[in-house]
Structure formats: C-alpha cells, structure tokens
Design an enzyme around this catalytic site. Sequence first.
Site, PDB file in Angstrom:
ATOM      1  N   ASN A 153      20.299   7.092 -11.016  1.00 44.96           N
ATOM      2  CA  ASN A 153      20.800   7.859 -12.165  1.00 44.96           C
ATOM      3  C   ASN A 153      20.150   9.235 -12.330  1.00 44.96           C
ATOM      4  OD1 ASN A 153      18.414   6.600 -12.854  1.00 44.96           O
ATOM      5  ND2 ASN A 153      19.028   6.163 -14.956  1.00 44.96           N
ATOM      6  N   GLU A 250       9.178   0.950 -13.575  1.00 41.34           N
ATOM      7  CA  GLU A 250      10.047   1.538 -14.609  1.00 41.34           C
ATOM      8  C   GLU A 250      11.377   0.816 -14.514  1.00 41.34           C
ATOM      9  OE1 GLU A 250       9.294   3.449 -16.898  1.00 41.34           O
ATOM     10  OE2 GLU A 250       7.467   4.473 -16.271  1.00 41.34           O
ATOM     11  N   CYS A 284      18.228   4.328 -18.477  1.00 42.65           N
ATOM     12  CA  CYS A 284      17.470   3.089 -18.719  1.00 42.65           C
ATOM     13  C   CYS A 284      17.057   2.927 -20.176  1.00 42.65           C
ATOM     14  CB  CYS A 284      16.233   3.100 -17.848  1.00 42.65           C
ATOM     15  SG  CYS A 284      15.288   4.620 -18.027  1.00 42.65           S
ATOM     16  N   GLU A 458       4.687   6.539 -16.748  1.00 46.66           N
ATOM     17  CA  GLU A 458       4.866   7.797 -16.041  1.00 46.66           C
ATOM     18  C   GLU A 458       4.665   8.920 -17.049  1.00 46.66           C
ATOM     19  OE1 GLU A 458       8.753   7.130 -13.934  1.00 46.66           O
ATOM     20  OE2 GLU A 458       7.423   7.067 -12.193  1.00 46.66           O
TER      21      GLU A 458
HETATM   22  P1  NAD Z   1      18.223  -1.406  -8.426  1.00 49.37           P
HETATM   23  O1  NAD Z   1      17.171  -2.289  -8.964  1.00 49.37           O
HETATM   24  O2  NAD Z   1      19.438  -2.009  -7.852  1.00 49.37           O
HETATM   25  O3  NAD Z   1      17.594  -0.503  -7.249  1.00 49.37           O
HETATM   26  C1  NAD Z   1      16.488   0.317  -7.458  1.00 49.37           C
HETATM   27  C2  NAD Z   1      15.868   0.687  -6.129  1.00 49.37           C
HETATM   28  O4  NAD Z   1      15.224  -0.449  -5.565  1.00 49.37           O
HETATM   29  C3  NAD Z   1      16.875   1.184  -5.083  1.00 49.37           C
HETATM   30  O5  NAD Z   1      16.309   2.259  -4.380  1.00 49.37           O
HETATM   31  C4  NAD Z   1      17.033  -0.032  -4.184  1.00 49.37           C
HETATM   32  O6  NAD Z   1      17.402   0.291  -2.865  1.00 49.37           O
HETATM   33  C5  NAD Z   1      15.630  -0.604  -4.223  1.00 49.37           C
HETATM   34  N1  NAD Z   1      15.518  -2.014  -3.876  1.00 49.37           N
HETATM   35  C6  NAD Z   1      16.427  -3.008  -4.062  1.00 49.37           C
HETATM   36  N2  NAD Z   1      15.917  -4.184  -3.642  1.00 49.37           N
HETATM   37  C7  NAD Z   1      14.668  -3.944  -3.198  1.00 49.37           C
HETATM   38  C8  NAD Z   1      13.628  -4.763  -2.658  1.00 49.37           C
HETATM   39  N3  NAD Z   1      13.784  -6.072  -2.501  1.00 49.37           N
HETATM   40  N4  NAD Z   1      12.458  -4.174  -2.319  1.00 49.37           N
HETATM   41  C9  NAD Z   1      12.273  -2.855  -2.508  1.00 49.37           C
HETATM   42  N5  NAD Z   1      13.217  -2.036  -3.004  1.00 49.37           N
HETATM   43  C10 NAD Z   1      14.397  -2.570  -3.352  1.00 49.37           C
HETATM   44  O7  NAD Z   1      18.541  -0.378  -9.577  1.00 49.37           O
HETATM   45  P2  NAD Z   1      19.695   0.736  -9.631  1.00 49.37           P
HETATM   46  O8  NAD Z   1      21.001   0.046  -9.761  1.00 49.37           O
HETATM   47  O9  NAD Z   1      19.502   1.720  -8.532  1.00 49.37           O
HETATM   48  O10 NAD Z   1      19.333   1.478 -10.999  1.00 49.37           O
HETATM   49  C11 NAD Z   1      19.710   1.002 -12.249  1.00 49.37           C
HETATM   50  C12 NAD Z   1      18.561   0.267 -12.902  1.00 49.37           C
HETATM   51  O11 NAD Z   1      17.406   1.082 -12.932  1.00 49.37           O
HETATM   52  C13 NAD Z   1      18.860  -0.075 -14.349  1.00 49.37           C
HETATM   53  O12 NAD Z   1      18.396  -1.383 -14.635  1.00 49.37           O
HETATM   54  C14 NAD Z   1      18.052   0.941 -15.119  1.00 49.37           C
HETATM   55  O13 NAD Z   1      17.701   0.553 -16.406  1.00 49.37           O
HETATM   56  C15 NAD Z   1      16.867   1.116 -14.240  1.00 49.37           C
HETATM   57  N6  NAD Z   1      16.206   2.400 -14.495  1.00 49.37           N
HETATM   58  C16 NAD Z   1      14.982   2.423 -15.112  1.00 49.37           C
HETATM   59  C17 NAD Z   1      14.373   3.631 -15.406  1.00 49.37           C
HETATM   60  C18 NAD Z   1      13.037   3.679 -16.104  1.00 49.37           C
HETATM   61  O14 NAD Z   1      12.354   4.686 -15.991  1.00 49.37           O
HETATM   62  N7  NAD Z   1      12.601   2.665 -16.813  1.00 49.37           N
HETATM   63  C19 NAD Z   1      14.992   4.823 -15.055  1.00 49.37           C
HETATM   64  C20 NAD Z   1      16.237   4.767 -14.428  1.00 49.37           C
HETATM   65  C21 NAD Z   1      16.830   3.549 -14.146  1.00 49.37           C
END
Ligand code: NAD
Length: 484
Positions: A153, A250, A284, A458
């Site tokens: 995002n 995060e 998020c 962060e």
């Molecule tokens: P996601 O969890 O599907 O993926 C996040 C990242 O993790 C990607 O780069 C993915 O390739 C990687 N990944 C997936 N499986 C993994 C594994 N087993 N080991 C290591 N890496 C792995 O999330 P998304 O769909 O890309 O993003 C949306 C989510 O992120 C939402 O839940 C949102 O709330 C959260 N988010 C949190 C913040 C925050 O700062 N708290 C900010 C933005 C998004």
Amino acid sequence: MTIAVQPTASHFINGAYVEGGSEDLPVVFPATGEVVATLKLADEALVDQAIAAAKAAQPAWAALSGVERGRILRRAAEIMRERNRELSELETIDTGKPLQETLIADAASGADALEYFGGLAATLGGEHIQLGADFAYTRREALGVCVGIGAWNYPIQIASWKAAPALACGNTMVFKPSETTPLSALKLAEILIEAGAPAGVFNVVQGAGAVGARLVTHPDVAKVSLTGSVPTGRKVYAAAAEGLRHVTMELGGKSPLVIFDDANVENAVSAAINGNFYSSGQICSNGTRVFVQKGIKEAFLTRLAERLKGVNMGDPRDEAVNFGPMVSERQVQIVEGYIAKGLAEGARLVAGGQRREGAGFWMEPTVFADVTDTMTIAEEEIFGPVMSVLDFDTEEEVIARANATDFGLAAGVFTNNLARAHRVVAQFKAGTTWINTYNLTPVEVPFGGSKMSGVGRENGRAAIEHYSELKTVYVAMGDTEAPF
Ligand code: NAD
C-alpha cells in the site's frame, strides 16, 4: 504520462542492477489491469548474494561516523524530493493510488524519514555510569544485516521507513518489496547510491512469500522488519524467533474512531473520510469502526452522505481525481465478499457497495450504518473502502467495545471535552492514537501497534531502539580482587 516503467533489471545488489531468477513477476496498473512491466522473482542464489553483499558492506558502513552516514541519508532525502513527481507517478502506476495522494504522502514521507534519521545519526550514543572510582559506559551498536519486507500500500514509504533508521544506526539492509508493487524500492536503492552510500548498504530482491521466508531465516540476518498482515506477521515472527533475531512487526488493524455528541461534526466526517477512503481504504491504521454517539448519528450520516458527493473516481494519473482503484483483482474480490457479508448479516448500506464495471479494480466508497460489534465487517480487517458506522450511548460502553478486538494498531477520539479526550485515549488499547484528527503519521512520532497489530515502533527516536543494541563496558580503575 506514458506507462513505461520497466526497470533496468529486477533486483539491486551490491550497488548495481542485477537480472536473474526464473519465474516472471508481472506488474499491473490497477486502473486498467494492463501489465506495465515484467520482473523476475529472485531465486535462492540471488537472495544469498544480496545478504552476502549486505554482510560485506556492514563493518565499513558502521565504522563511518554518524555525521558521515547522516550526510548520505540527508543527501538521499534531497534527491528524493527533487524527483518527487517522477517517483509519485511511478508509485501511482504501481499501486493505483491517485497522483493527488502520491505527490504528498509517499516519496515525500520517505524523504522525511531519510532526513530525520540522517539528522539523528550523529546523535546516537550510549551513557556514562559512574561506579565510585570505577565506571561503565554503553556503546550503541548496529545489529548487522537487517531484512525489510514490505506491504503493497505504501511501497517507497515502507522501504524508507525501514531503511532510514537501519542505515542511520550502521546496519545494512536487504529489502523485499511486496510482489504486488516491486518498482519503487529499486529507485530508493538507486538514490542511496547516488547520494554516496557504499555498494551493498541497501539491496533489493524481488519475490513473494518464499523469498521472504528465505531472507527471514538466513543465518547472517540479525533483524527482520515486516509490514504486512497479522497471519504473515505470526509466521515471520516465529521464523525469526528460531534464530533469536530482533523483529519489528507492523501489522493489520480494525481501529476504532470514536465520535462523541459534542464533537465538531465537520471535522469528524473529514477524519472518517480520511480514515476509510484515502488510498481506497488500503491503510493499516484506518478507523474502520466508526462509533458515533446516538445524539449526532443522523447529523453525522447526513453530512457524510453530502461529502461523498465530492468523490472523484477516475484515472489516478489525473491530479483532480481523489479516489483510485484498489491494488489488485484479488483485493477487490476480498472487499466484494465483505460487502456481501455485511448485507447478509443485516448492516444498512447507506453508500456505495458496487464494483465499477470495466477494466481495472474499482470499488465504490462504501458506508454501512447500524453495524453491530459481532458482524463480520466490524470484526475483520477488510483493507478496502468500507466504513462501518456503529452507535453508542456512553463513554464507558464505547471504550469497552472499542477495545474488544485482538487488533491494537490505532484509535481516534473526537470530542470538545478536553478531559474526556485524554481520559479516552489513555484507555485505548492501541499503539497509535489521535485526538480530534486521524491517520497523521509524521516521522517525528513513533508509529506502531499493540496486541496482534505489532511489535516495536517505527519512526521517532523510538525506532533507534529497534535497529541497535547496547554494549556495556565496565572499566576498573584499581586492582582486581579474587577470593583465592
Ligand atoms: P501480506 O502479509 O500478504 O504480505 C506482506 C509481505 O510479506 C509481502 O512482501 C509478502 O511477500 C511477504 N510475505 C508473505 N509471506 C511471507 C513469509 N512466510 N515470510 C516472509 N515474508 C512473507 O500483506 P499485504 O497484503 O502485502 O499488505 C496488507 C496488510 O499489511 C494489511 O493487513 C495491512 O494492515 C498491513 N499493513 C500494516 C502496516 C503497518 O504499518 N502496521 C502498514 C501497511 C500495511
């Protein structure tokens, strides 16, 4: 703007673009569904190469003075600001977010992080502790090679929020962007080199979960910082724990925005709009459970409906557009599923609810009223433009309901009663809270989640704690005694 975003190569390792890997990674412009670039997913050899480059570069990078490291980061911030438009256009193509947003919230926020942590780099140190004649001091030391893993995002913002404090502390980094938005982290790598960072200090490898998993479990990695969903966070935290690696998590949220009768309705509506529809709701910390005290419920919903007439949904490259597509077909389908559940479980649809037909991944800004705590749309993170409005009577009741979730990323309160505002935020079980505003995340203040929403912080000085550790040095000034 023409859509020509194919990078020089897929990965950036040891100061240069590197091509490699087997499987194709198509990059899609969410507004049209068109493939605008094709990259390759890294294979194991590339991951190992990137870690080796970061490991080799780390001692010399840490040995520079903080002033020298900081100067490079601040120069990178300047370059990023000079290229803000170009970077924003790239981010708009990769994410689908309106240029109106990316021009102010993405590379600009990344530049803030580089500038802020660049400024802090020279101030990092330990303390002196006098122990009679003896004394001790602490040295603040880098952890080593850090891995950053991003969500889709805020791609360049996430990469910068992780790289800037890591590098300021003398660490090096291998960053893996989300496979959905792989482009802009490569630009950050280019910019850091241009600013004078030595080769290997910041590397980028492309990949999905498998590449992420290999990075997280690599024996040469000291720390993992993930931005992603709770399910991924649990996996990554567990994998990192095996090697006792440091982590920052995060993760997701289902945050409450609580609006009392005495609030300024106009401002509260603005906050609810920002906290649900900015970036098409893909944030998020969004306040997706909007608790409105019964006395102003109708005024709030009426004004919200009027303000929604101002939505300008269209080609995100047009700066007049203020609402873009969702990032992917998958994400739009997830949101459609939640909207169907909301209707089936009896929530009252008061705006939107429809996917826009045609190419691309378009979902209308959607508002449900009369939502109750146990409806699926009030319990689960949707990560799309769906606002749930819930009613409440008393302060005590709303605090209990706001906190009745496993998430704890953020929370907001709107009231003109000063004492109540502070009393309520003190009781929120959340890492990041706002009074009479929502979703502002300047780099100077810590950001992060409680409970299932995260570990660590962060931004702000707090981030330094998560990218460095203390070494204690005890200094004896006299003889050493022993029992025999
Ligand atoms: P996601 O969890 O599907 O993926 C996040 C990242 O993790 C990607 O780069 C993915 O390739 C990687 N990944 C997936 N499986 C993994 C594994 N087993 N080991 C290591 N890496 C792995 O999330 P998304 O769909 O890309 O993003 C949306 C989510 O992120 C939402 O839940 C949102 O709330 C959260 N988010 C949190 C913040 C925050 O700062 N708290 C900010 C933005 C998004």
